[in-house]
Design an enzyme around this catalytic site. Structure first.
Site, PDB file in Angstrom:
ATOM      1  N   GLY A   1       7.510 -23.788  61.498  1.00  0.00           N
ATOM      2  CA  GLY A   1       6.216 -23.544  60.883  1.00  0.00           C
ATOM      3  C   GLY A   1       5.525 -24.839  60.513  1.00  0.00           C
TER       4      GLY A   1
ATOM      5  N   GLY B   1       2.313 -29.981  55.882  1.00  0.00           N
ATOM      6  CA  GLY B   1       3.296 -30.648  56.713  1.00  0.00           C
ATOM      7  C   GLY B   1       3.998 -29.655  57.626  1.00  0.00           C
ATOM      8  CB  ALA B   2       6.353 -29.690  59.968  1.00  0.00           C
ATOM      9  CB  VAL B   3       8.965 -25.399  57.377  1.00  0.00           C
ATOM     10  CG1 VAL B   3      10.329 -24.833  56.996  1.00  0.00           C
ATOM     11  CG2 VAL B   3       8.086 -25.531  56.136  1.00  0.00           C
TER      12      VAL B   3
ATOM     13  CG  ASP C   1      -1.221 -22.243  47.825  1.00  0.00           C
ATOM     14  OD1 ASP C   1      -2.225 -21.521  48.032  1.00  0.00           O
ATOM     15  OD2 ASP C   1      -0.739 -22.985  48.688  1.00  0.00           O
TER      16      ASP C   1
END
Length: 459
Positions: free
Chosen positions: A34, A39-41, A154
Site C-alpha cells: 500500500g 509514504g508506503a507500507v 484522521d
C-alpha cells in the site's frame, strides 16, 4: 549538523523501552502492499519470529515524525489499536540505495474497512456492521480518556484495519496529538491541521481552528454512514460540508434491523454542525453497546459469511475465467454517475447491480479498457485543467505510479501540474491498463466532470 540531528532522532526512536530495532538481516520476502500521501507500507516475514509484519516508511524519511507516530501508538496500546513491534533501519527493496527508517507493526491480512466495503455489494451483515461501529467507539473512547487525551485526527475507513476475525483496530497515528481541549488554557498551539476532507468537520476549515475531541467524533459519524451504506461520501457533498451539507440518512433503510434507527440518530448527532452538540465517545458507547448486544448472538455467522465472500473473491481474482465475471460486475457498478447534489449520494450499492434505471438513471453499456484509454487520451487538455481531486485519483493507481514519480507529483502545488506530470510519465508509458485505471479514478472522484465531458463528446 543535519546528519547529527537525524542520528539523534533515530536514536530516540530505537532507544524506546518498548521498541525492538530490526534490520534487513531478519526481514525477508518484502512486498509493497500500500501507498498513500504519507509514504508506503510493506509486508515482510520476520524470519526469527516466523510470522509476518508490516513496515511503514515515510516518503521523506522523517524519523522525527515516525518517532511521534510510534510513541502515540505505544501510548495507545490496546486491543483496538494496531500493535507496534519495533523500528526498522535498512535499505528496503525497490531501487533505493539510501538507508530508511520505519515502524514495524502488525500485519493485517484482511486489509482495511475501506477495502472490505469495496468488495461487498452493500453494507456488511448487520451484526458485523454494528460490531465495527461499537469497536471503533471503544477504541476512540480509549484514546480520548487517556491522560492526557489523545486525538486521532484522521479517522476514516482506510485507517481502520481488520484482523482475521474482522475485528477493528485503529491505525495511522501520523496526525495524532494531545487534545487541544486540555491545552487551550496553557498557551500552547497545535501546529498543522492535516486530516482527510471527507471526514473533516466544518469548523476545521477555518484557519484559526485548533483541533479538539469533537473533531474525531464528527469523523466517526461519517465512518458510521460509510459502514451502514457500504458507500463513500460523494466529493460534492464533502466540498459543501462547511455549509452544513451531509450524506443523506435516507440511504440507510432503518427498517432492515432492530437498532438501526438508534445508530442513525447517533450518526446525525456526531456530525452536528455545532461541535458542542456532538456526543462524547462515552455517550456513543451507550448506543453502540445496546445495538450490538441485540445482535451479538449472530456475529459468528455474519463473520463467517463475509470471510467466505472475501476468500471467494481472492480465488476469483487469481482465476482468469472467474475474473471476467467479477470485472463485468464492477464495470456495471461504475456506470452510475452522479445527478444533482440533493440525490447523488442516496444511491445504494445493491441498486447498482439491478438491470434498468436506478432512480431515473439509465445504465449504459460498460466501456472497454481500450475505450477508457482513448477517452483519457482525447480529453487530456480538459482533464488537466478541470480535475480538482488529483491526489485522490493518483493514489487509486497504487503501485502503477513509480515512487519517484509519486514524489515528483506530490511536490507540485497545483492540481494541473500534478496531472501534467502523471500524463508525461505514468500515463505515457503505462499503456491501456493504467489509462483505464485512471478513468476509473475519474469516475470515483470526479463523476460530474466525467459526465460533462461525456456529454460534450456525444454526437
Amino acid at each position: 549538523m543535519v546528519c547529527n540531528a537525524q542520528h539523534r532522532r533515530y536514536k530516540m526512536l530505537s532507544d524506546s523501552s518498548t521498541a525492538v530495532r530490526l534490520g534487513d538481516d531478519v526481514l525477508q520476502d518484502w512486498k509493497l502492499i500500500g501507498r498513500g500521501g504519507f509514504g508506503a507500507v510493506y509486508y515482510a516475514r520476520q524470519k526469527d519470529w516466523r510470522f509476518d509484519v508490516a513496515v511503514k516508511m515515510l516518503h521523506t524519511n522523517d524519523s522525527e515524525q515516525l518517532w511521534k507516530e510510534a510513541q502515540n501508538m505505544i501510548r495507545a496500546s490496546s486491543q483496538f489499536v494496531l500493535r507496534v513491534f519495533g523500528v526498522y533501519q535498512g535499505i528496503p527493496p525497490g531501487g533505493t540505495t539510501d538507508k530508511r527508517v520505519g515502524i514495524i507493526i502488525e500485519y493485517m491480512k484482511r486489509g482495511t474497512l475501506e477495502s472490505l466495503l469495496e468488495v461487498l455489494p452493500g453494507p456488511p451483515p448487520w451484526p458485523l456492521a454494528f460490531r465495527l461501529a461499537h469497536q471503533l467507539a471503544l477504541g476512540m473512547n480509549f484514546l480520548h480518556t487517556m491522560a492526557p487525551p489523545l486525538l486521532h485526527r484522521d479517522l476514516k475507513p482506510s485507517n481502520v484495519l481488520l484482523d482475521d476475525d474482522l475485528n477493528a483496530k485503529l491505525a495511522d497515528f501520523g496526525l495524532s496529538r494531545v487534545s487541544c481541549s486540555v491545552l487551550k488554557n496553557s498557551g500552547k498551539t497545535t501546529g498543522d491541521q492535516g486530516g482527510t476532507i471527507y471526514f473533516t468537520p466544518p469548523e476545521a476549515f477555518q484557519l484559526s481552528y485548533q483541533p479538539v475531541r469533537s473533531y474525531d467524533i464528527y469523523s466517526y459519524g461519517i465512518v458510521i454512514w460509510s459502514i451502514l451504506t457500504g458507500a463513500v461520501m460523494p466529493s460534492l457533498v464533502a466540498l459543501l460540508v462547511p455549509l452544513g451539507e451531509r450524506p443523506l440518512s435516507d440511504a440507510v433503510d432503518q427498517s432492515q434491523a432492530e437498532g438501526l434507527s438508534d445508530l442513525v440518530k447517533l450518526m446525525e448527532r456526531c456530525w452536528h454542525q455545532i461541535p458542542d452538540e456532538r456526543p462524547s465517545f462515552g455517550d456513543c458507547l451507550e448506543v453502540t453497546n445496546g445495538v450490538f448486544s441485540r445482535h451479538e448472538i449472530a456475529i459468528r455467522h455474519a463473520v463467517d459469511q463475509v470471510l467466505s465472500k472475501l476468500d471467494s473473491e481472492s480465488q476469483t481474482q487469481q482465476n482468469p475465467k472467474n475474473a471476467c465475471v467479477l470485472q463485468s460486475i464492477n464495470a456495471v457498478s461504475s456506470q452510475v454517475h452522479s445527478r444533482d447534489i440533493a440525490h447523488c449520494h442516496s444511491i445504494k450499492k445493491e441498486d447498482l447491480h439491478k438491470k434498468g434505471p436506478v432512480d431515473g438513471v439509465k445504465l449504459t453499456k460498460p466501456l472497454s479498457n481500450e475505450e477508457k484509454a482513448k477517452f483519457v487520451d482525447n480529453h487530456r487538455a480538459n482533464i488537466i485543467q478541470e480535475v480538482s481531486m488529483a491526489m485522490a485519483i493518483i493514489e487509486n493507481l497504487g503501485n502503477m505510479v513509480h515512487p519517484e514519480t509519486y514524489s515528483e507529483i506530490q511536490a507540485k502545488d497545483k492540481n494541473q501540474d500534478k496531472i501534467r506530470v502523471l500524463y508525461s510519465t505514468t500515463l505515457h508509458s503505462g499503456g491501456v491498463k493504467v489509462k483505464a485505471a485512471f478513468y476509473d479514478g475519474l469516475e470515483t472522484h470526479e463523476p460530474n466532470l466525467l459526465e460533462m465531458m461525456n456529454r460534450k463528446s456525444s454526437p
